[in-house]
Design an enzyme around this catalytic site. Sequence first.
Site, PDB file in Angstrom:
ATOM      1  CG  ASP A 106      -0.414  13.074  -7.247  1.00 28.56           C
ATOM      2  OD1 ASP A 106      -0.120  13.209  -6.038  1.00 28.56           O
ATOM      3  OD2 ASP A 106       0.395  12.687  -8.095  1.00 28.56           O
ATOM      4  CG  ASP A 306       1.402  10.451  -1.865  1.00 27.76           C
ATOM      5  OD1 ASP A 306       0.911  11.363  -2.554  1.00 27.76           O
ATOM      6  OD2 ASP A 306       1.869   9.410  -2.361  1.00 27.76           O
TER       7      ASP A 306
END
Length: 425
Positions: A106, A306
């Site tokens: 992440d 992201d």
Amino acid sequence: MRSHLLILLISLLILKSESINCNEKSHSSDLRVFHINSQCSPFKTSVSWADTLLQDKARFLYLSSLAGVRKSSVPIASGRAIVQSPTYIVRANIGTPAQPMLVALDTSNDAAWIPCSGCVGCSSSVLFDPSKSSSSRTLQCEAPQCKQAPNPSCTVSKSCGFNMTYGGSTIEAYLTQDTLTLASDVIPNYTFGCINKASGTSLPAQGLMGLGRGPLSLISQSQNLYQSTFSYCLPNSKSSNFSGSLRLGPKNQPIRIKTTPLLKNPRRSSLYYVNLVGIRVGNKIVDIPTSALAFDPATGAGTIFDSGTVYTRLVEPAYVAVRNEFRRRVKNANATSLGGFDTCYSGSVVFPSVTFMFAGMNVTLPPDNLLIHSSAGNLSCLAMAAAPVNVNSVLNVIASMQQQNHRVLIDVPNSRLGISRETCT
Ligand SMILES: *[C@@H]1O[C@H](CO)[C@@H](O)[C@H](O)[C@H]1NC(C)=O
Ligand SMILES: *[C@@H]1O[C@H](CO)[C@@H](O)[C@H](O)[C@H]1NC(C)=O
Ligand SMILES: *[C@@H]1O[C@H](CO)[C@@H](O)[C@H](O)[C@H]1NC(C)=O
Ligand SMILES: *[C@@H]1O[C@H](CO)[C@@H](O)[C@H](O)[C@H]1NC(C)=O
Ligand SMILES: *[C@@H]1O[C@H](CO)[C@@H](O)[C@H](O)[C@H]1NC(C)=O
Ligand SMILES: *[C@@H]1O[C@H](CO)[C@@H](O)[C@H](O)[C@H]1NC(C)=O
């Protein structure tokens, strides 16, 4: 003896039916990255497009809350059980002797947390057992790292406990230190959360490794080793036999690569912001209000890269302008909708190109990064969506589908983000 032979035979059979060796050792500081639906992933999902967009929406709301967008009023998840499953996983070895875990990547998170033995509510049967690791150490309340944990508190045994939410899930954990081994690199005294209680369905089963920029992230903790530099190449979700790579540290990074300045939002230190200055469809620079793209550290507005969102989200005025120009350029065909995608075409049509214009770097998306093809029927959809309404959103998210088969370089010391095409296999 006979059972050994049988095991050997079964292993050989398994090896033969696989086209990649999932346990192949990673080289030096280069980790293999698997898509969640890869042959090498035990976490396969069969989430439909519509559900992926729902997951993305939950993810977007979560990122918006990180970016400080009307923080207090942002619902992190709707009442529905949205599985915010991780998209990409890597193998991490924790403890002495090493206990292997497949942790989710992440890039927008700092923390690392791992389900630990005795966990109540963790979905995984693979749990990290600190009592079996000679290098494990529970951090006490007065440890400086405890102040960096979210909502820290002192437990009865004087260890540093914390509670946090991730997607629609909540975690109760305590801070632990242990040796982390990534490929052949050893990171001693790595601080992470040991989960002892979890609820909700959005947690990556075997834990999460945050590659954000904040103080508790892997990047900050391995400063001496990796100097806040890494790059990754995400494999296409359809190529289940492929793995990508996560290359940690300044060594072996691409030299000839297009770059754009990496921006820092002091209030939301985890996120990797860049300056998206425009979007081109075909040869036309689309008319987007400046405010829709502007970077503003005070509000969290701007554009981030992201790895956890699947489809790129643009704030509504930007998305509408791009979509309208895209539709205008597809001749002799009318767009239809499919799930949350509103620009889909059946049959063979000629699509315009889309170029993200970052400060000093234009990135034209190859068709595989631009269009998603429905397995049923002949539909191809523009693989982007508007940011959810009602969020007063100011965040644009360049998502994993648009990054696949590119090497993305994060170079914090030189404040730059680079991109070059690469087939991740
Ligand atoms: C992956 O490998 C298997 C076994 O070799 C093969 O049958 C399958 O078609 C491959 N899948 C893809 C998507 O290439
Ligand atoms: C976490 O939340 C639970 C439930 O509200 C509470 O009982 C517990 O003390 C909290 N733990 C920490 C470490 O804050
Ligand atoms: C790791 O922590 C232990 C215990 O506090 C300490 O003795 C050791 O020096 C640390 N190692 C490194 C490399 O920081
Ligand atoms: C697209 O829609 C318009 C208006 O409904 C219609 O006139 C036209 O024939 C349609 N074009 C195609 C290619 O279906
Ligand atoms: C898909 O589109 C192509 C080209 O227009 C056509 O030849 C083919 O029959 C279509 N297939 C289906 C399943 O509709
Ligand atoms: C990006 O594309 C625009 C418009 O085509 C052009 O004016 C600009 O010079 C390009 N920027 C770079 C860094 O190539």
